[in-house]
Scaffold this active site. Structure first.
Site, short mmCIF file in Angstrom:
data_model
loop_
_atom_site.label_atom_id
_atom_site.label_comp_id
_atom_site.label_asym_id
_atom_site.label_seq_id
_atom_site.Cartn_x
_atom_site.Cartn_y
_atom_site.Cartn_z
N HIS A 194 1.11 5.12 -1.35
CA HIS A 194 0.51 5.98 -0.31
C HIS A 194 1.41 6.15 0.90
O HIS A 194 0.92 6.29 2.02
CB HIS A 194 -0.85 5.43 0.11
CG HIS A 194 -1.85 5.42 -1.00
ND1 HIS A 194 -2.44 6.57 -1.49
CD2 HIS A 194 -2.37 4.41 -1.75
CE1 HIS A 194 -3.28 6.25 -2.47
NE2 HIS A 194 -3.25 4.95 -2.65
N ARG A 231 -12.98 -0.16 -2.45
CA ARG A 231 -11.75 0.58 -2.72
C ARG A 231 -10.52 -0.25 -2.33
O ARG A 231 -9.52 -0.28 -3.03
CB ARG A 231 -11.74 1.92 -1.97
CG ARG A 231 -10.56 2.80 -2.38
CD ARG A 231 -10.71 3.19 -3.84
NE ARG A 231 -9.53 3.81 -4.40
CZ ARG A 231 -8.51 3.14 -4.96
NH1 ARG A 231 -8.51 1.82 -4.99
NH2 ARG A 231 -7.50 3.79 -5.49
N CYS A 238 -7.58 -1.58 -4.79
CA CYS A 238 -6.17 -1.28 -4.51
C CYS A 238 -5.33 -2.56 -4.58
O CYS A 238 -4.25 -2.55 -5.16
CB CYS A 238 -6.02 -0.65 -3.12
SG CYS A 238 -5.93 1.16 -3.16
N CYS A 252 0.85 -1.20 0.00
CA CYS A 252 0.00 0.00 0.00
C CYS A 252 0.89 1.24 0.00
O CYS A 252 0.60 2.24 -0.65
CB CYS A 252 -0.89 0.04 1.25
SG CYS A 252 -1.93 -1.39 1.48
#
Lengths: 204, 286
Positions: free
Chosen positions: B199, B243, B247, B195
């Site tokens: 991010h 979401r 991802c 992730c």
């Protein structure tokens, strides 16, 4: 004397038992949880949840491995790069530009056997005419203009795209050749996009 | 143990001071996430944001909100039970403010649940919805926005303009946060992505899409804000669970099971990081 040692050992053990209970290995728990919770879909099989050696070192060091460990593993990765048998490293920059635009490949919605894209513009500025580019990686505009396209430079760029981890162990960039996400001809075309004097990357 | 307690207290103090800080700026002050956006952000992206602000005043998500409200208030299950029995953490039938207090530990099931997981749990338990059916189509598509998505939209809307306050009291809540934090950082798969690959840093973009650094309180709100979201291309609602699913697709991972512990943990991590920020309610997406 012996008793003292035993008592000391017992105290140490008791202490470490408390510690083991208190400081948990959440990373290991997270990995075990993901292995329970994720299922294969299309080409995205569950073996993808296992770390390979490079991922394991990067995961355990927060992408900041000890220098000697990184150097050793980078060397392993470097030695595994397969360069083209014909010795030619530059392909067609136009095909490279097309490939750089494509963000496809390796997801569960991609089909098996269909060559993926380079995903390049997702993270890099490349050709000056493409304004929609990401910034996770450095700008590659004028890459060949400033570095030239000597055989050594071609070899470096080919190797970098084939396996970025051979040069920077915990690089954010995927190992496109190493994992068969891109084939030899595709990588050659990307090398040309960056190094060919005719490529818009090196214009002006 | 003492050390851990000290760390917890420090974390609590930090959260508290952050919450105070968050109250200070004037109402119309831009969120810190916007201030951190790169200067060369594309015109298209700026224009879209303006467009979105206008649309959010009159968001079609309200249609799904209304449908969800109807199911919550009027639907009776096979045994005559209704969602009035459903405890979202603030007491049976209490919807106001519940969304921003999840993920949380629920004693009746002995586990931490995020909002979507809890709502679905209640719809199965009290209204008799079939779990297999829900799992067959967990997410909306052009043809259908499933009932549970409408109920989640309603529940989320009932926390509009409230401060996010996911609890970190129960050991299982603390565990979920810590495991979620590790999942966030875990690099694997053919592209070596986690992730955090997208991010984990400030001011980055993929193409023209700005990427919030979800490890930072001021930006973690952006993973929370706007969900559930009305997707204009297609005209349906998408949730946080969707979401997370998408991802992981782009991360080149296999697919997480719907409503799994891993996703709850990830949502716990991101929500707790966003604690103290104000949730503006269901949003709108391209």
């Amino acid at each position: 004397m012996n008793r003292k040692i035993i008592a000391g050992l017992a105290a140490t053990l008791a202490c470490s038992a408390v510690l083991a209970d208190d400081i948990r290995n959440y990373r290991a728990e997270a990995v075990a949880m993901m292995k329970r919770d994720f299922k294969a879909k299309g080409i995205a099989t569950t073996d993808r949840l296992h770390e390979d050696g490079v991922q394991a070192i990067c995961n355990r060091s927060g992408d900041n491995p000890p220098k000697d460990v990184a150097a050793r593993l980078e060397k392993d990765q470097l030695e595994a790069i397969k360069y083209p048998a014909d010795g030619k490293l530059m392909g067609d920059w136009k095909a490279g530009e097309k490939l750089a635009q494509s963000g496809r490949g390796m997801t569960w919605s991609d089909k098996a056997g269909v060559p993926g894209g380079g995903n390049c513009y997702n993270c890099h500025q490349i050709s000056p005419t493409e304004m929609s580019f990401g910034t996770i990686g450095p700008s590659l505009y004028q890459f060949g203009k400033t570095r030239g396209n000597t055989p050594d430079m071609q070899k470096y760029v080919y190797g970098k795209i084939w396996n970025a981890k051979a040069f920077n162990l915990c690089s954010a960039m995927p190992r496109f050749g190493h994992v068969n996400a891109l084939n030899e001809q595709q990588i050659k075309n990307l090398v040309a996009l960056l190094l060919d004097p005719q490529s818009p990357v090196n214009s002006k | 143990m003492k050390q851990r307690l000290g760390m917890l207290l420090a974390a609590a103090a930090l959260t508290a001071s952050f919450a105070v800080h968050a109250q200070q700026p004037a109402k119309k002050a831009p969120p810190p996430a916007k201030a951190a956006a790169p200067a060369n952000k594309s015109e298209v992206s700026k224009e879209f944001e303006k467009f979105r602000e206008v649309l959010e005043e009159d968001n079609p998500a309200e249609l799904f909100e209304a449908k969800g409200e109807d199911i919550w208030k009027n639907k009776k299950g096979p045994n005559g039970a209704s969602m009035a029995q459903c405890d979202l953490g603030l007491g049976a039938g209490v919807v106001k403010g519940a969304y921003v207090h999840m993920p949380r530990y629920f004693a009746d099931v002995g586990q931490v649940m995020d909002a979507e997981r809890r709502v679905v749990h209640c719809m199965i338990k009290y209204l008799g919805y079939d779990e297999a059916d829900i799992r067959k189509q967990p997410f909306s598509n052009v043809n259908k926005t499933p009932d549970h998505v409408s109920v989640i939209t309603y529940v989320a809307a009932q926390s509009r303009n409230m401060k996010i306050a996911a609890p970190q009291r129960h050991p299982k809540e603390i565990e979920a946060y810590n495991i979620g934090k590790e999942i966030f950082a875990y690099r694997a798969g053919p592209y070596d992505f986690s992730c955090a690959s997208c991010h984990g840093e400030d001011g980055k973009r993929i193409r023209t899409q700005d990427l919030p650094n979800l490890r930072k309180p001021g930006e973690a709100i952006r993973a929370y804000q706007g969900w559930p979201g009305y997707r204009m291309t297609g005209g349906f609602m998408l949730t946080q669970q969707w979401r997370m699913n998408d991802c992981f697709r782009q991360q080149r991972f296999p697919e997480p099971n719907y409503l799994s512990d891993s996703i709850t943990a990830l949502l716990a991590y991101m929500t707790v990081t966003a604690n103290g920020q104000t949730y503006k309610g269901p949003g709108i997406k391209r």
